[in-house]
Design a protein around this motif. Structure first.
Motif, PDB file in Angstrom:
ATOM      1  N   ARG A 116       2.796   2.653  -5.673  1.00 16.26           N
ATOM      2  CA  ARG A 116       1.695   3.468  -5.182  1.00 16.26           C
ATOM      3  C   ARG A 116       0.345   2.823  -5.510  1.00 16.26           C
ATOM      4  NH1 ARG A 116       3.326   9.696  -6.835  1.00 16.26           N
ATOM      5  NH2 ARG A 116       4.946  10.012  -5.254  1.00 16.26           N
ATOM      6  N   ALA A 117       0.256   2.239  -6.689  1.00 14.00           N
ATOM      7  CA  ALA A 117      -0.989   1.577  -7.077  1.00 14.00           C
ATOM      8  C   ALA A 117      -1.296   0.417  -6.145  1.00 14.00           C
ATOM      9  CB  ALA A 117      -0.894   1.078  -8.520  1.00 14.00           C
ATOM     10  N   LEU A 118      -0.268  -0.334  -5.772  1.00 10.21           N
ATOM     11  CA  LEU A 118      -0.471  -1.445  -4.855  1.00 10.21           C
ATOM     12  C   LEU A 118      -0.978  -0.950  -3.501  1.00 10.21           C
ATOM     13  CD1 LEU A 118       2.488  -3.992  -5.233  1.00 10.21           C
ATOM     14  CD2 LEU A 118       0.073  -4.331  -5.730  1.00 10.21           C
ATOM     15  N   VAL A 119      -0.326   0.071  -2.974  1.00  9.00           N
ATOM     16  CA  VAL A 119      -0.690   0.569  -1.646  1.00  9.00           C
ATOM     17  C   VAL A 119      -2.080   1.201  -1.670  1.00  9.00           C
ATOM     18  CG1 VAL A 119      -0.090   2.169   0.191  1.00  9.00           C
ATOM     19  CG2 VAL A 119       1.715   0.885  -0.970  1.00  9.00           C
ATOM     20  N   ALA A 120      -2.317   2.074  -2.645  1.00  7.90           N
ATOM     21  CA  ALA A 120      -3.597   2.781  -2.709  1.00  7.90           C
ATOM     22  C   ALA A 120      -4.749   1.832  -3.002  1.00  7.90           C
ATOM     23  CB  ALA A 120      -3.540   3.870  -3.779  1.00  7.90           C
ATOM     24  N   GLY A 121      -4.508   0.829  -3.839  1.00 14.42           N
ATOM     25  CA  GLY A 121      -5.552  -0.147  -4.111  1.00 14.42           C
ATOM     26  C   GLY A 121      -5.795  -1.063  -2.925  1.00 14.42           C
ATOM     27  N   SER A 122      -4.728  -1.399  -2.227  1.00 11.66           N
ATOM     28  CA  SER A 122      -4.839  -2.344  -1.123  1.00 11.66           C
ATOM     29  C   SER A 122      -5.541  -1.755   0.092  1.00 11.66           C
ATOM     30  CB  SER A 122      -3.443  -2.819  -0.704  1.00 11.66           C
ATOM     31  OG  SER A 122      -2.789  -3.482  -1.756  1.00 11.66           O
ATOM     32  N   VAL A 123      -5.314  -0.488   0.369  1.00 10.93           N
ATOM     33  CA  VAL A 123      -5.814   0.078   1.624  1.00 10.93           C
ATOM     34  C   VAL A 123      -7.341   0.108   1.651  1.00 10.93           C
ATOM     35  CG1 VAL A 123      -5.778   2.495   0.875  1.00 10.93           C
ATOM     36  CG2 VAL A 123      -5.427   1.935   3.286  1.00 10.93           C
ATOM     37  N   GLY A 124      -7.970   0.326   0.513  1.00 10.71           N
ATOM     38  CA  GLY A 124      -9.426   0.293   0.481  1.00 10.71           C
ATOM     39  C   GLY A 124      -9.969  -1.093   0.758  1.00 10.71           C
ATOM     40  N   ASN A 125      -9.306  -2.094   0.183  1.00 10.86           N
ATOM     41  CA  ASN A 125      -9.704  -3.474   0.449  1.00 10.86           C
ATOM     42  C   ASN A 125      -9.528  -3.818   1.921  1.00 10.86           C
ATOM     43  OD1 ASN A 125     -10.368  -4.395  -2.253  1.00 10.86           O
ATOM     44  ND2 ASN A 125      -8.203  -4.195  -2.698  1.00 10.86           N
ATOM     45  N   PHE A 126      -8.455  -3.308   2.505  1.00 13.35           N
ATOM     46  CA  PHE A 126      -8.211  -3.564   3.924  1.00 13.35           C
ATOM     47  C   PHE A 126      -9.372  -3.061   4.770  1.00 13.35           C
ATOM     48  CE2 PHE A 126      -6.802  -2.113   8.074  1.00 13.35           C
ATOM     49  CZ  PHE A 126      -6.126  -3.221   8.565  1.00 13.35           C
ATOM     50  N   ILE A 127      -9.793  -1.821   4.522  1.00 14.92           N
ATOM     51  CA  ILE A 127     -10.892  -1.249   5.301  1.00 14.92           C
ATOM     52  C   ILE A 127     -12.171  -2.045   5.099  1.00 14.92           C
ATOM     53  CG2 ILE A 127     -12.392   0.775   5.528  1.00 14.92           C
ATOM     54  CD1 ILE A 127      -9.983   2.503   4.845  1.00 14.92           C
ATOM     55  N   GLU A 128     -12.456  -2.363   3.844  1.00 14.11           N
ATOM     56  CA  GLU A 128     -13.686  -3.099   3.533  1.00 14.11           C
ATOM     57  C   GLU A 128     -13.751  -4.411   4.292  1.00 14.11           C
ATOM     58  OE1 GLU A 128     -15.354  -5.746  -0.177  1.00 14.11           O
ATOM     59  OE2 GLU A 128     -13.979  -4.100  -0.601  1.00 14.11           O
ATOM     60  N   TRP A 129     -12.675  -5.177   4.240  1.00 17.85           N
ATOM     61  CA  TRP A 129     -12.717  -6.513   4.833  1.00 17.85           C
ATOM     62  C   TRP A 129     -12.454  -6.495   6.331  1.00 17.85           C
ATOM     63  CZ3 TRP A 129     -14.797 -10.451   2.319  1.00 17.85           C
ATOM     64  CH2 TRP A 129     -14.995 -10.284   0.950  1.00 17.85           C
ATOM     65  N   TYR A 130     -11.775  -5.480   6.805  1.00 18.60           N
ATOM     66  CA  TYR A 130     -11.673  -5.283   8.248  1.00 18.60           C
ATOM     67  C   TYR A 130     -13.072  -5.119   8.831  1.00 18.60           C
ATOM     68  CZ  TYR A 130     -11.143  -2.436  12.499  1.00 18.60           C
ATOM     69  OH  TYR A 130     -11.251  -1.925  13.763  1.00 18.60           O
ATOM     70  N   GLU A 131     -13.865  -4.277   8.199  1.00 26.05           N
ATOM     71  CA  GLU A 131     -15.221  -4.050   8.697  1.00 26.05           C
ATOM     72  C   GLU A 131     -16.091  -5.289   8.571  1.00 26.05           C
ATOM     73  OE1 GLU A 131     -19.324  -3.522   8.751  1.00 26.05           O
ATOM     74  OE2 GLU A 131     -18.248  -3.978   6.911  1.00 26.05           O
ATOM     75  N   PHE A 132     -16.016  -5.955   7.425  1.00 31.97           N
ATOM     76  CA  PHE A 132     -16.824  -7.159   7.251  1.00 31.97           C
ATOM     77  C   PHE A 132     -16.404  -8.233   8.242  1.00 31.97           C
ATOM     78  CE2 PHE A 132     -19.792  -7.154   3.695  1.00 31.97           C
ATOM     79  CZ  PHE A 132     -19.567  -5.890   3.160  1.00 31.97           C
ATOM     80  N   GLY A 133     -15.112  -8.305   8.512  1.00 32.09           N
ATOM     81  CA  GLY A 133     -14.652  -9.264   9.508  1.00 32.09           C
ATOM     82  C   GLY A 133     -15.151  -8.930  10.893  1.00 32.09           C
ATOM     83  N   VAL A 134     -15.056  -7.645  11.276  1.00 32.44           N
ATOM     84  CA  VAL A 134     -15.536  -7.225  12.590  1.00 32.44           C
ATOM     85  C   VAL A 134     -17.019  -7.533  12.745  1.00 32.44           C
ATOM     86  CG1 VAL A 134     -16.019  -5.197  14.011  1.00 32.44           C
ATOM     87  CG2 VAL A 134     -13.769  -5.465  12.972  1.00 32.44           C
ATOM     88  N   TYR A 135     -17.790  -7.240  11.714  1.00 33.05           N
ATOM     89  CA  TYR A 135     -19.227  -7.495  11.778  1.00 33.05           C
ATOM     90  C   TYR A 135     -19.506  -8.993  11.969  1.00 33.05           C
ATOM     91  CZ  TYR A 135     -24.200  -6.880  10.706  1.00 33.05           C
ATOM     92  OH  TYR A 135     -25.565  -6.844  10.774  1.00 33.05           O
ATOM     93  N   GLY A 136     -18.754  -9.816  11.250  1.00 36.15           N
ATOM     94  CA  GLY A 136     -18.936 -11.262  11.407  1.00 36.15           C
ATOM     95  C   GLY A 136     -18.504 -11.754  12.774  1.00 36.15           C
TER      96      GLY A 136
END
Length: 516
Positions: free
Chosen positions: A19-39
């Motif tokens: 659960r820690a892996l999934v819950a920790g990972s999903v926030g990073n996914f959103i953060e870098w998805y957005e930063f990638g889209v912006y770039g």
């Protein structure tokens, strides 16, 4: 007095680590998805918000990357503020808060009126939302890595920490995939008019799923024990060890209970043992230096590449996105194996290999892209290889940073080290490269940039002593606060203790060179 009771840091079992892996990972996914889209949509965003009157492409990109970079400069503030909160009230509630902030800010970008509709207020509002994203992103990394590594089974911190970087790759790939799909199915006019908004608006449902996952997350055993006053001291100049709480400093030079690294931020005596501010500051600077090559090369190859290829090498939007997807694929495929390998042979050799390869290969790889006669296959191999070498640094990087700080300052310390490195060397990557290429006409600027920063990381990584990757013991030694002698807690069985755990605790404290 020596504590002899059952270890309060007994690791959560069952589904808690997953659960820690999934819950920790999903926030990073959103953060870098957005930063990638912006770039990836930098040129379109520039046209909609910064150059509505037909300014030059370079001018728009510079302004867009300035807005892009300012979010990075607010990351250290977010890391300091949310890190302090996370080290005081817990990782779980803080990560919920930063997730909400990131989701709201990203969704609002997708709904933001452009310059044509709102006038001069549009770019300012966009920049404000980018600042909010920077604050939340600064608070995300430290908490996510703390959650992952503090729940990690013995000897698996490298692999667990690598999931943070892996979800970065997944986020960037998702952003690139969304951009590539929209560019394929939509006309250029529609994409520039409203299509670019779609990836940003998709953050809302993803964020709601992430919120549900984090609400189900437990607090880490390490933080619960630290909050209860169960911290230990660390007479060794070493990084945190394994055991029931792998990041808690050991009480002696037991090779299994210590993590190699001159960067150890030691703890002082007393029931509420906290790291000395100067030691924390030195460790933060050293940590930032060790990952600056990862930060610079990662953003140059994985995010800035599309705009560079279009503006400098005259590639089409689709060609630039394909190149970026290939680079991110190489990055993603390397991260988890690199993290796992670092659990076996150490963080230093894996990260050193990646940084050194960037120094050696930066110019040849870029020249392949610049050469008109290069085949499509050769260019594909080049950008894939660029992603691979960055993955060698990104895999072990989170665990390496986490092992530099004790529980009571880990969220703040590793978050600030990462945020400072990203603020200077990632956030400025697009701005620096675009501006210097514009004024000099030198197309090799990206290679110079990543080679120099990775060379500095090589030097910083050479100071890292390696033992922390070894299998964590089932117990840890504790230190007697009166005379500095460390005692075994009764759980270290058959782990190859060398019999030195209780020897010379006071002398070792005097000789320690933390953060050296």
């Amino acid at each position: 007095m020596t504590t002899s009771s059952a270890d309060p840091l007994e690791r959560a079992t069952g589904r808690a680590p997953r659960r820690a892996l999934v819950a920790g990972s999903v926030g990073n996914f959103i953060e870098w998805y957005e930063f990638g889209v912006y770039g990836f949509f930098a040129t379109i965003i520039a046209a909609n918000f910064f150059t509505p009157d037909g300014g030059s492409e370079f001018e728009g990109l510079v302004k867009t990357y300035a807005s892009f970079g300012i979010a990075f400069f607010f990351r250290p503030i977010g890391a300091a503020v949310f890190g302090r909160v996370g080290d005081r009230i817990g990782r779980r509630p803080t990560l919920i808060l930063v997730l909400l902030l990131m989701t709201v800010a990203t969704t609002l970008i997708g709904a933001l009126p452009t310059y044509d509709t709102l006038g001069a207020a549009a770019p300012w509002l966009l920049t404000l939302l980018r600042i909010l994203q920077g604050l939340s992103a600064g608070g995300e990394f430290g908490g996510a890595v703390s959650i992952m590594t503090e729940f990690a089974p013995p000897g698996r911190r490298g692999l667990y920490g690598a999931w943070q970087s892996f979800t970065v790759a997944l986020g960037l790939l998702a952003g690139a995939g969304a951009a590539a799909l929209l560019a394929t199915v939509m006309s250029e006019a529609s994409l520039g008019d409203w299509g670019w908004r779609v990836p940003f608006l998709l953050t809302l449902p993803i964020g709601l799923v992430a919120l549900w996952l984090r609400l189900r997350l437990e607090e880490t055993p390490a933080f619960r024990a630290a909050a209860a006053g169960e911290a230990t001291t660390a007479p060794d100049p070493v990084t945190p060890s394994g055991g029931p709480e792998p990041m808690t400093p050991s009480g002696g030079p037991d090779p299994e209970a210590s993590s190699g690294g001159p960067e150890r931020v030691t703890l002082s005596g007393g029931p509420e043992r906290v790291a000395a501010p100067r030691e924390v500051a030195v460790a933060i600077v050293l940590g930032a230096a060790r990952i600056m090559g990862w930060s610079a090369a990662g953003y140059t190859f994985l995010v800035v590449m599309p705009s560079y290829l279009q503006a400098t090498l005259n590639a089409t939007f689709q060609q630039a996105l394909v190149a970026t997807v290939l680079a991110n694929a190489g990055f993603a495929l390397t991260i988890l194996p690199a993290g796992l390998l670092s659990d076996r042979i150490g963080r230093r050799p894996v990260m050193l290999t990646g940084a050194a390869l960037v120094v050696v290969l930066a110019f040849p790889l870029l020249n392949v892209l610049q050469e008109p006669g290069s085949s499509a296959f050769t260019q594909a191999v080049a950008v894939f290889a660029a992603g691979v070498v960055v993955g060698l640094m990104a895999g072990p990087g989170p665990a390496m940073l986490a092992e530099m700080f004790p529980t009571r300052v880990r969220y703040t310390g590793l978050g600030l080290a990462y945020a400072l490195s990203n603020a200077v060397f990632s956030g400025c990557a697009g701005l620096i490269i675009t501006e210097v290429v514009k004024h000099t006409g030198e197309a090799d600027i990206p290679a110079y940039y990543v080679a120099v920063t990775c060379a500095v990381s090589v030097l910083a990584l050479l100071t890292l002593r390696e033992e922390g990757h070894r299998g964590a013991p089932r117990g840890r030694a504790r230190t007697d606060g009166k005379n500095g002698e460390s005692k075994e807690n009764g759980q270290n069985r058959g782990n190859g203790e060398n019999g030195k755990n209780g020897e010379g605790g006071q002398n070792e404290r005097q000789e320690e060179t933390p953060c050296g």
